[in-house]
Every structure is written in C-alpha cells, then in structure tokens.
Design a protein around this motif. Structure first.
Motif, PDB file in Angstrom:
ATOM      1  N   VAL A 297      63.618  46.776  40.278  1.00 20.02           N
ATOM      2  CA  VAL A 297      62.761  46.246  41.340  1.00 20.02           C
ATOM      3  C   VAL A 297      63.204  44.838  41.740  1.00 20.02           C
ATOM      4  CG1 VAL A 297      60.425  45.606  41.943  1.00 20.02           C
ATOM      5  CG2 VAL A 297      60.811  47.633  40.612  1.00 20.02           C
TER       6      VAL A 297
ATOM      7  N   ILE B 130      58.900  34.359  39.611  1.00 22.79           N
ATOM      8  CA  ILE B 130      59.171  35.660  40.217  1.00 22.79           C
ATOM      9  C   ILE B 130      58.512  35.824  41.587  1.00 22.79           C
ATOM     10  CG2 ILE B 130      58.974  38.141  39.921  1.00 22.79           C
ATOM     11  CD1 ILE B 130      58.971  37.630  36.902  1.00 22.79           C
TER      12      ILE B 130
ATOM     13  N   THR C  89      53.965  43.958  44.060  1.00 21.17           N
ATOM     14  CA  THR C  89      53.093  44.848  43.295  1.00 21.17           C
ATOM     15  C   THR C  89      53.892  45.602  42.243  1.00 21.17           C
ATOM     16  OG1 THR C  89      51.907  45.126  45.349  1.00 21.17           O
ATOM     17  CG2 THR C  89      51.318  46.577  43.562  1.00 21.17           C
ATOM     18  N   MET C  90      55.080  46.085  42.643  1.00 27.67           N
ATOM     19  CA  MET C  90      55.879  46.851  41.680  1.00 27.67           C
ATOM     20  C   MET C  90      56.361  45.963  40.550  1.00 27.67           C
ATOM     21  SD  MET C  90      58.044  49.597  43.712  1.00 27.67           S
ATOM     22  CE  MET C  90      57.381  50.598  44.991  1.00 27.67           C
ATOM     23  N   VAL C  91      56.728  44.719  40.870  1.00 29.21           N
ATOM     24  CA  VAL C  91      57.147  43.807  39.812  1.00 29.21           C
ATOM     25  C   VAL C  91      56.012  43.601  38.811  1.00 29.21           C
ATOM     26  CG1 VAL C  91      57.730  41.421  39.326  1.00 29.21           C
ATOM     27  CG2 VAL C  91      58.908  42.624  41.121  1.00 29.21           C
TER      28      VAL C  91
ATOM     29  N   ASP D  78      53.646  46.478  26.031  1.00 29.60           N
ATOM     30  CA  ASP D  78      54.413  46.933  24.884  1.00 29.60           C
ATOM     31  C   ASP D  78      54.744  45.785  23.933  1.00 29.60           C
ATOM     32  OD1 ASP D  78      55.356  49.530  24.006  1.00 29.60           O
ATOM     33  OD2 ASP D  78      57.305  48.543  23.879  1.00 29.60           O
ATOM     34  N   LEU D  79      55.028  44.607  24.494  1.00 30.14           N
ATOM     35  CA  LEU D  79      55.300  43.451  23.634  1.00 30.14           C
ATOM     36  C   LEU D  79      54.064  43.097  22.812  1.00 30.14           C
ATOM     37  CD1 LEU D  79      57.407  41.083  25.922  1.00 30.14           C
ATOM     38  CD2 LEU D  79      58.153  42.317  23.889  1.00 30.14           C
TER      39      LEU D  79
ATOM     40  N   LEU E 200      59.073  49.542  26.411  1.00 29.79           N
ATOM     41  CA  LEU E 200      59.733  48.265  26.644  1.00 29.79           C
ATOM     42  C   LEU E 200      61.041  48.496  27.398  1.00 29.79           C
ATOM     43  CD1 LEU E 200      59.258  45.323  25.950  1.00 29.79           C
ATOM     44  CD2 LEU E 200      60.718  45.610  23.989  1.00 29.79           C
TER      45      LEU E 200
ATOM     46  N   GLY F 188      60.320  49.748  30.875  1.00 29.04           N
ATOM     47  CA  GLY F 188      59.731  48.665  31.654  1.00 29.04           C
ATOM     48  C   GLY F 188      60.774  47.666  32.099  1.00 29.04           C
TER      49      GLY F 188
ATOM     50  N   LEU G 293      54.783  45.058  48.654  1.00 31.70           N
ATOM     51  CA  LEU G 293      55.021  46.228  47.822  1.00 31.70           C
ATOM     52  C   LEU G 293      55.890  45.868  46.625  1.00 31.70           C
ATOM     53  CD1 LEU G 293      53.925  48.951  48.252  1.00 31.70           C
ATOM     54  CD2 LEU G 293      56.111  49.673  49.157  1.00 31.70           C
ATOM     55  N   ARG G 294      56.899  45.034  46.894  1.00 27.50           N
ATOM     56  CA  ARG G 294      57.806  44.665  45.823  1.00 27.50           C
ATOM     57  C   ARG G 294      57.083  43.831  44.773  1.00 27.50           C
ATOM     58  NH1 ARG G 294      63.151  41.459  46.912  1.00 27.50           N
ATOM     59  NH2 ARG G 294      64.072  41.626  44.852  1.00 27.50           N
TER      60      ARG G 294
ATOM     61  N   ILE H 233      53.649  45.663  38.189  1.00 29.05           N
ATOM     62  CA  ILE H 233      53.499  46.902  37.412  1.00 29.05           C
ATOM     63  C   ILE H 233      54.508  46.907  36.266  1.00 29.05           C
ATOM     64  CG2 ILE H 233      53.867  49.396  37.435  1.00 29.05           C
ATOM     65  CD1 ILE H 233      52.680  49.552  40.133  1.00 29.05           C
ATOM     66  N   GLY H 234      55.775  46.600  36.612  1.00 28.79           N
ATOM     67  CA  GLY H 234      56.809  46.566  35.581  1.00 28.79           C
ATOM     68  C   GLY H 234      56.463  45.569  34.494  1.00 28.79           C
ATOM     69  N   LEU H 235      55.989  44.395  34.910  1.00 29.40           N
ATOM     70  CA  LEU H 235      55.621  43.377  33.925  1.00 29.40           C
ATOM     71  C   LEU H 235      54.497  43.861  33.031  1.00 29.40           C
ATOM     72  CD1 LEU H 235      55.791  39.986  35.769  1.00 29.40           C
ATOM     73  CD2 LEU H 235      56.918  40.616  33.655  1.00 29.40           C
TER      74      LEU H 235
ATOM     75  N   PHE I  18      62.996  49.229  34.771  1.00 31.29           N
ATOM     76  CA  PHE I  18      62.250  49.275  36.027  1.00 31.29           C
ATOM     77  C   PHE I  18      62.186  47.892  36.670  1.00 31.29           C
ATOM     78  CE2 PHE I  18      58.049  48.957  38.140  1.00 31.29           C
ATOM     79  CZ  PHE I  18      58.279  49.847  39.168  1.00 31.29           C
ATOM     80  N   LEU I  19      61.874  46.897  35.839  1.00 29.28           N
ATOM     81  CA  LEU I  19      61.755  45.532  36.331  1.00 29.28           C
ATOM     82  C   LEU I  19      63.077  45.069  36.932  1.00 29.28           C
ATOM     83  CD1 LEU I  19      59.351  43.728  36.310  1.00 29.28           C
ATOM     84  CD2 LEU I  19      60.136  42.688  34.217  1.00 29.28           C
TER      85      LEU I  19
ATOM     86  N   LEU J 196      48.956  43.479  39.458  1.00 23.54           N
ATOM     87  CA  LEU J 196      48.579  44.567  38.560  1.00 23.54           C
ATOM     88  C   LEU J 196      48.853  44.213  37.103  1.00 23.54           C
ATOM     89  CD1 LEU J 196      49.526  47.743  40.569  1.00 23.54           C
ATOM     90  CD2 LEU J 196      47.337  46.645  40.310  1.00 23.54           C
TER      91      LEU J 196
ATOM     92  N   ILE K  46      53.854  46.850  32.115  1.00 23.47           N
ATOM     93  CA  ILE K  46      54.385  47.784  31.113  1.00 23.47           C
ATOM     94  C   ILE K  46      55.031  46.996  29.976  1.00 23.47           C
ATOM     95  CG2 ILE K  46      56.010  49.667  30.697  1.00 23.47           C
ATOM     96  CD1 ILE K  46      55.877  50.366  33.615  1.00 23.47           C
ATOM     97  N   VAL K  47      55.881  46.020  30.354  1.00 20.52           N
ATOM     98  CA  VAL K  47      56.617  45.260  29.347  1.00 20.52           C
ATOM     99  C   VAL K  47      55.659  44.444  28.475  1.00 20.52           C
ATOM    100  CG1 VAL K  47      58.269  43.404  29.036  1.00 20.52           C
ATOM    101  CG2 VAL K  47      58.715  45.169  30.713  1.00 20.52           C
TER     102      VAL K  47
END
Lengths: 384, 315
Positions: A353, B110, B122-124, B134-135, A343, A346, B119-120, B126-128, A349-350, B65, B130-131
């Motif tokens: 970005v 967003i 896609t990375m956002v 985990d949530l 978390l 992430g 690209l940005r 990816i970050g989401l 990173f978020l 993603l 992950i978050v």
C-alpha cells in the motif's frame, strides 16, 4: 479505424496507463505492438458468434499458458499442494475477485464480501446437510441454489444501504455490516448455532466422483475461478460495465448524462455478491465447516489484503494475491514463528500500500516501464 | 423536514420505546434502572474512544482504522504502569501519552505524505492495525489482563433508591465521560486551537491561506484523538479487561457511533454513543441472543433515513 480496433486500443491503453489519460495515439500504437498477433482480427467484420469474437479478443498467449499450467499442475504437484494451496487460493481468489470487480471497476471498496460469502456458506449449511440438527437436509443442488440466491439478495440489500455513501464512508459501513453479521452468527444459537457453527458440510458425490478429493475439488474451483475471471472480463466491456466505470470516474457527470448512478452501483453489488456467494459455497466445501471465525474481521480484511496485494485494477490480481497469501499462510512457519503470520501478511500489505498502490501487477508494470525496451511505452511515464 | 413528518418520526421511534419502558418499569424497576446505568456508563466509554475518532475524521477526512489498536496500546501501557508504580492516575496519563505519541508518529511519518488520498490512508491504517494487533499479541500474549480500579473507587456505592447498590467505578466512568465531553466542547468552542480546528473542518485551504500552520493543527488534533483512544483503553482495561480482539470491538463501536451520530461531530458522537450503549445493554438484558440485531437495526434505520448520521453534515 473500425470499432473493434478502437475498443481493443482503448483497452490496451487502459491496461498500460491504468486510467490516466493522455496521448491516446501513442497508446494505440503501443497496444498494437504489444498485442502482436492479435492485431490481425479475423473476426472484425465477420458474423461469427459473439462468444467466439469475445474469446478471440480476450484470450492471448499468456492466458493459454496459464490455463495449460493450471491444467497440468495437479498432476505434477502433491495432493497437499493441489488442495491446500492451489484450490484454497482459487476459492479465496474468487471471493477477492468480487471485491476487485467492485473496487477496481465500480470504485466501491466493500469489506463485506467475505460476509456475503459467509452468508452463502451459512445458508448452505443450514439448508443442506451437516452434523448439526439445525440443518434441514435439503438435496445439495437445491441448497446450493438457495444459498447463492440468499447471499446475492443480502449483498444487494447491503449494497442498497451503503451506496448512499461514498469512498471511505463505504469502507466503514460495510465493515460495520460485516462485523455485525459476525456477532450475529456468534451470539445466535437458534439459527447459526453460535460459536460452534456447522461441521461436516461436505461437497456431494455426483457422477461417481467424490468432489471432496483434491483433484476433483481443484478442477471444480478452477472452473468457477475461470468462470468468474471471464465473467468480469466480459461484464466490464458490456454497456453496463462501461457505464459502471464511468460512474467510478465521475458520478456527477454520469448522472447528468442520464445514467442512474445508484442503480448501477447496486447492480455492481449484486453481481459481486453473486460471485462471492459461489466462492462462499466453495469455501465451505473446502473447509468442510463454517464457524463465526470464517467471517470475522480478520477474514474480511484478508480479502481486501488479497485484492490489493495482486492489484485491484486487474481481475487476475485477485488470484495472484490469493496465491501469495496462501503461500505465506502455509509457509510463514518456515520464515518466522507460526503465530506471527499476521505480522508477515500485515507488513507485506503495508509495504504494497505504501510503495505500490496498484499492487504487485502495478509494480511489474512500473518495472517494465522503467527497464522496458518499448520506447513508446516508456516515454509518457505518468507518476500516479 | 416538515413539522408533520418530524412528529411522525418522534411518534414512531418514541412510541415503542415509551411502551417498552413503561412495561419494563412496572415489571422490574431495578433491572430497568440498572440496565439504564450500565448503558450510560458503557456509552461513556464509547464516547471517550469515538470522540477521538470523529475529531480526527472531521478535520482530516481520515478514517483511522488503527484507532482500535491505539485503544489497546493505551490499555496495555496503562496496565503495566499501574502494575509497576501502583498509581492509577499515572497509568491514565501514560496510556494517554503512549497512544498520543503513536498517533503523532502515524500522522507525521505516514499519513501526512498521502494527504487527500482517502482510500490509501484507510488501507495503510488497516495494514497498521493488523501489524500492531499482532505485535501486541506477541508482547502481551493472549491472556486476559484485568486491571484493578483505584482503591477509592473499589466496591459499590450503597443506599441508592431503587437500585440499592452500584459500582463506584462505573459511576465515576459516567462522570469521566461527561467531563471529557465538556472539556472537548470547551476546547472546540472557546479556545483559539478549537477555532482553528473548526475552521479546518470547514475549509482546510482557507485556514492555510490565513497563515495558520495547518500541519501543526493536524498533528495536535491527531495526537488528541489518539490520546483519547489510549485514555479509553486504560479506563476500559478496568471495565472490560484487555484481550486481543478488543481493538476490533472498540473500532466497530467507534464506527457505529460516528455513523449513527454523524461523522466529524462531537455532539453527534455523544448522541451515537448513548444510543449504541443503551441499545447494547438493553439488548443484552432483555433479549440476549438478538442483542446485536438491535444495533444493526438502528444502523440500518439511520442509514436509510439520515445517510450522513443524525447530526452529520455533507462532506
């Protein structure tokens, strides 16, 4: 203006403007002021060896300072910090550096770099010694050479298959390759030993030194991390590296100029694969084991997180990102529940970005532009 | 492609498949046909999830993603609604709506602000992912949530020739995939919204110039795509069960489906889903250790000969 000055000016300009063009004369002055002592280049017209010239142009006060700190660090810090934090950050940084090279200079964001590292790790475990009967028990140096070779070849093949695609397609396809490798390693027991993987893959005793001890391992990682860093710095100034950046910026124009775009991209994959492979060997030695868990999607993405965190346009960003990543990983337990590391990373990173696409180094540059005293750097503020 | 090459391609791909099928049918017809049905039902789930992915990608050039996370979110919401109310249809609707809402928020808050920065974006996502992963792990823990099929779909259907009995739920899944496929085809080919979406795929700027609120079209499409992922989540919660990690699995499946089938094409997604579903189940049934290798080989062959997928068009 001599060629050497031009080159330095261009590089200085690149560092400040990070790719955006405009008002080159101002930049030239800015970089000349910024580099200070380096402006007088005693090697400009001499026939000193090329490596000496290269070092003179690349090295600056902060390099010496960082190097000095890196040398002194293990003697000041506890073995825990030397091994668990610093050495791990250097190894992860080396793998992330391969992505920085691909992404920052080749414009290719590949998520398969951790898989390439994992392939080197698996090859080392299979060919070399481990506690599993599958291992062939080759001498360590032969196993390392073959592991790096195999992983580099695999990286080249992955590159050859995915260069046909661009941008976001590349991310998807390399992610698919990486996950496919993960499932292969997970499901195959005859070669990859399935879920258990390989245990007790330790670095050798050479020259009377046990390279598994924190101090020797730290210096081993430091050596390869620095080798990788300077290799990237050097490659991006060779004709190949310059052409690669041209391919990144405008592939069609480069193709029209007679450059083989596909060949340059595949070569970039191969170079990055070689770096990731060395990182993979070190990673296995660091962990002492390799399992499918080391190459799962989480780790594939972590490498991207590390590279983006520091700033993908700067080779040093990979190591900066790795240090922050490892520190967060180690101390997330104090910030918030240990299980919630993902978390934290992430969200970080978020935030990076969303608010600073060029990572922490980009943030630093932005702050310096805003509050900096150098007017020639402040005035042409480009919004990116 | 010339006629000659095409014939060769059919022969090279179709030949071994026909030989294998003949051998397998003679050897053990029941196993062969059950695997076929298993493959098609799995393909149906893959299609439901991947069609949303490909829809979003086709219109917005936006690789989401976090699609796997939407799948997992829909599944969990559906699971708890079903547990509280006992109504399976309600769970299906709740899963769809929850994921659609999450998708709408993602798009408007967003992604809309970074239109064109592939690209940005896609990375956002990816970050989401992950978050969100985990949530969800935090909220629902790592234990396996297995949802029951509705009563009228529980138990097998008996007396089918050759394969004797087969799970009613899985058969209904096949029907659901076909219904959703037909619905999507109808939506895209026969309605005004569909016409707008198709026009947006071809040329965003022209669509905006002709007076269509492109942002609205984007939001609706994103909602639909995300909702399909959530719907797939509820369906998958019965067939596959919900565990952390399923999001990556379904994301990978969606990726392979759209890479093989061709990005942005719904028919391509159906084709890719069938290929992937069959390859995976036949691989598991006949060569368990190497099942993932088949998927991989298919991916490589498609990339080598049709870099944009079987039905893909240049971007």
């Amino acid at each position: 203006m001599s060629a050497a000055q031009w080159r330095r000016a261009m590089n200085g300009g690149l560092r400040h403007a990070a790719g955006s063009s405009g008002q080159p004369p101002v930049r030239v002055q800015a970089s000349a002021v910024a580099s200070g002592a380096a402006a007088v280049d005693p090697y400009a017209d001499s026939d000193a060896p090329r490596w000496l010239k290269f070092l003179w142009r690349t090295l600056s006060a902060r390099h010496v300072l960082t190097f000095g700190l890196a040398l002194v660090f293990p003697f000041v810090a506890t073995p825990f910090f030397t091994f668990q934090v610093a050495a791990q950050a250097l190894v992860l940084g080396l793998i992330a550096l391969s992505l920085t090279f691909l992404g920052g200079y080749g414009g290719i964001v590949s998520l398969a770099q951790m898989s390439v590292a994992g392939m080197a790790g698996y090859a080392l475990a299979i060919l070399g010694a481990s506690s599993t009967p599958i291992s062939l028990d080759w001498p360590w140096w032969l196993a390392v050479i073959f592991a790096v070779l195999i992983a580099t070849v695999c990286a080249t093949v992955i590159g050859w298959l995915s260069v046909r695609t661009e941008g976001i397609y590349t991310i998807m396809i390399t992610l698919a390759f990486g996950v496919a490798f993960y499932y292969l390693a997970l499901q195959n027991y005859t070669l990859f030993n399935g879920f258990q993987g390989f245990q007790k893959v330790y670095p050798p005793h050479v020259l009377g030194v046990n390279w598994r001890d924190p101090l020797p391992f730290y210096f081993l990682s430091l050596f390869w991390a620095m080798a990788g860093y300077f290799a990237v710095k050097w490659i991006v100034r060779t004709p190949f590296g310059v052409a690669l950046q041209g391919v990144r910026d405008n592939p069609r124009r480069m193709a029209a100029l007679g450059f083989n775009v596909v060949a340059h991209r595949v070569a970039a994959y191969a170079v990055a694969g070689f770096m990731a492979a060395i990182g993979g060997v070190l990673m296995v030695w660091y962990n002492g084991l390799i399992t499918p868990g080391s190459v799962n999607t989480g780790w594939q993405i972590n490498i991207l997180v590390i590279a983006v965190l520091g700033g993908m346009r700067h080779p040093i960003g990979a190591f900066l990102g790795a240090i922050i990543f490892v520190l967060l990983q180690t101390f997330a337990i104090d910030l918030i529940d240990r299980e919630r590391f993902n978390l934290v990373i992430g969200v970080v990173f978020l935030a990076i970005v969303l608010f600073s696409p060029d990572g922490l180094l980009g943030l630093w540059a932005k702050l310096r532009r805003r509050f900096g005293s150098d007017p020639s750097v402040t005035s042409p503020s480009h919004r990116q | 492609m010339k006629w000659g090459t095409r014939a060769w391609a059919w022969l090279l791909i179709g030949g071994p498949i026909t030989l294998f099928s003949l051998w397998a049918i003679v050897d053990n017809p029941r196993l062969y046909f059950i695997t076929l049905l298993n493959g098609l039902t799995l393909a149906s789930l893959y299609f439901i999830v991947a069609s949303g992915f490909t829809l979003v990608f086709g219109l917005m050039r936006n690789v989401n993603l976090a699609h796997g996370s939407l799948y997992l979110l829909g599944g969990y919401v559906g699971f708890f609604v079903a547990e509280k109310t006992g109504w399976w249809v309600l769970a299906l609707a709740a899963g769809f709506l929850a994921a659609a809402l999450a998708g709408l928020l993602l798009q408007t808050l967003i992604l809309r602000h970074m239109q064109g920065q592939d690209l940005r974006q896609t990375m956002v996502t990816i970050g989401l992912s992950i978050v969100v992963a985990d949530l969800l792990l935090w909220a629902f823990t790592a234990q396996v949530h297995q949802m029951d099929a509705p009563e009228w779909l529980q138990g097998p259907i008996r007396n089918i020739p050759l394969i004797k009995a087969y799970s009613a739920y899985r058969l209904s899944l096949l029907a659901a995939g076909i219904i959703i496929g037909v619905f999507l085809w109808w939506l895209l080919a026969r309605t005004t919204v569909g016409a707008m979406i198709r026009a947006g795929v071809d040329d965003r700027q022209m669509l905006a110039a002709s007076g269509v609120n492109v942002n609205l079209v984007f939001a609706v499409t994103f909602m639909l795509g995300a909702g399909l992922a959530g719907l797939g989540g509820v369906i998958g919660a019965v067939e596959l069960s919900m565990v952390p990690g399923e999001d990556t699995r379904l994301l990978l499946a969606s990726l392979i489906v759209v890479i093989v089938g061709g990005m942005g094409s719904v028919v391509g997604a159906a084709l890719g889903a069938v290929i992937l579903g069959l390859a995976e189940t036949y691989g598991l049934a006949y060569a368990p250790t190497y099942s993932v290798v088949f998927t991989f080989v298919i991916l490589i062959l498609v990339l080598a000969f049709r870099p944009r997928g079987i039905l893909g068009k240049p971007a």
